[in-house]
Design an enzyme around this catalytic site. Sequence first.
Site, mmCIF file in Angstrom:
data_model
loop_
_atom_site.group_PDB
_atom_site.id
_atom_site.type_symbol
_atom_site.label_atom_id
_atom_site.label_comp_id
_atom_site.label_asym_id
_atom_site.label_seq_id
_atom_site.Cartn_x
_atom_site.Cartn_y
_atom_site.Cartn_z
ATOM 1 N N ILE A 1 41.774 51.308 31.936
ATOM 2 C CA ILE A 1 42.886 50.650 31.254
ATOM 3 C C ILE A 1 44.114 51.548 31.222
ATOM 4 C CG2 ILE A 1 42.290 51.404 28.915
ATOM 5 C CD1 ILE A 1 43.618 47.919 29.958
ATOM 6 N N SER B 1 41.738 64.328 28.345
ATOM 7 C CA SER B 1 40.517 63.739 28.895
ATOM 8 C C SER B 1 39.602 64.865 29.353
ATOM 9 C CB SER B 1 40.841 62.820 30.072
ATOM 10 O OG SER B 1 39.662 62.359 30.707
ATOM 11 N N ARG B 2 38.299 64.665 29.170
ATOM 12 C CA ARG B 2 37.344 65.661 29.647
ATOM 13 C C ARG B 2 37.124 65.570 31.154
ATOM 14 N NH1 ARG B 2 34.613 63.780 25.086
ATOM 15 N NH2 ARG B 2 33.162 62.611 26.392
ATOM 16 N N LYS C 1 43.469 48.146 21.600
ATOM 17 C CA LYS C 1 42.656 47.169 20.858
ATOM 18 C C LYS C 1 41.176 47.347 21.209
ATOM 19 C CE LYS C 1 41.320 44.571 24.331
ATOM 20 N NZ LYS C 1 39.903 44.263 24.604
ATOM 21 N N ASP D 1 35.008 42.361 22.684
ATOM 22 C CA ASP D 1 36.027 43.250 23.234
ATOM 23 C C ASP D 1 37.094 42.428 23.955
ATOM 24 O OD1 ASP D 1 36.898 46.119 24.092
ATOM 25 O OD2 ASP D 1 36.825 44.967 25.948
#
Length: 307
Positions: free
Chosen positions: A13, A35-36, A89, A167
Amino acid sequence: MVEKLALVGIGKIARDQHIPAIAGNPDWSLEAAVSRHASVDGVDHFETLDELLEKRPDINTISLAIPPQPRFEYAAKALRAGKHVMLEKPPGQSLAECYTLEALAKENGVSIFATWHSRYADCVPYLKEWLSRRTIRRLKITWKEDVRRWHPGQEWIWEPGGMGVFDPGINALSILTEVLPYPVHLAEAVLEFPENRATPIAANLTFADPGGADMTAVFDWRQEGPQTWDIEVETNDGNARLSLGGERLEIGGKLFKEGSNHEYANLYARMAELIKLGASDLDLTPMIHVCDAFSLGRRLNTEPFEF
């Protein structure tokens, strides 16, 4: 003044929607990614939010594009550090978390925004205005898509807090709560749970309308081929059909408006506006319907589901 922003969570996303929307808005400068496992070319990269907050105190806005389960911890930490926060969201995995974040934003004098992106589809305002002058007799939501296409290999959606088919279904509920001239509440729900999953793969909802309209929703994550994101409305003065998740509106069987996908661009424009106004926007009405569905819903077990 250009606002410096960090994007937390560099997944599908983020790459499909957030990064292009930020790049297309002169109010924003994407300065860092957290971010990992992934990075964004041309911006600073940090593996943790703590590292970002320590090394880039000049960044004032944090956009969280991570799953709902860990989102509260990230959002609370950013708010306590005096950062404005955008929430992908759904804004959290529970209502209580969201109310706490709202209070934290107020205490720290910063903006928080629950980004119901489907409300910002091109045709949603036109349906809202059209319905404001009519009496609804029947409303039917059909929201069916292929989870394998939109959430490939994402196991978090099947875990507690991931919401399963809600979702995507919450997108329909965000439109419903935006376009209706009055509030409704959930009366009945039937939720289909795969035997090997903790969240539902399909749902059938019935709403109680104060005016007596027949109001239902069907969500399903097993649809292959063309995807369906429709809201059909019958009124005392004609019918309307919102489709493509809000990009197309037909009235009386004829095309009224056909737009494009500007949802995330509109979200970032709204966030810039909120910061300038010193305001927040954390409407939780779509989540209330989801929570009520889990509370009221009758559970049906279905065959196991695997990616």
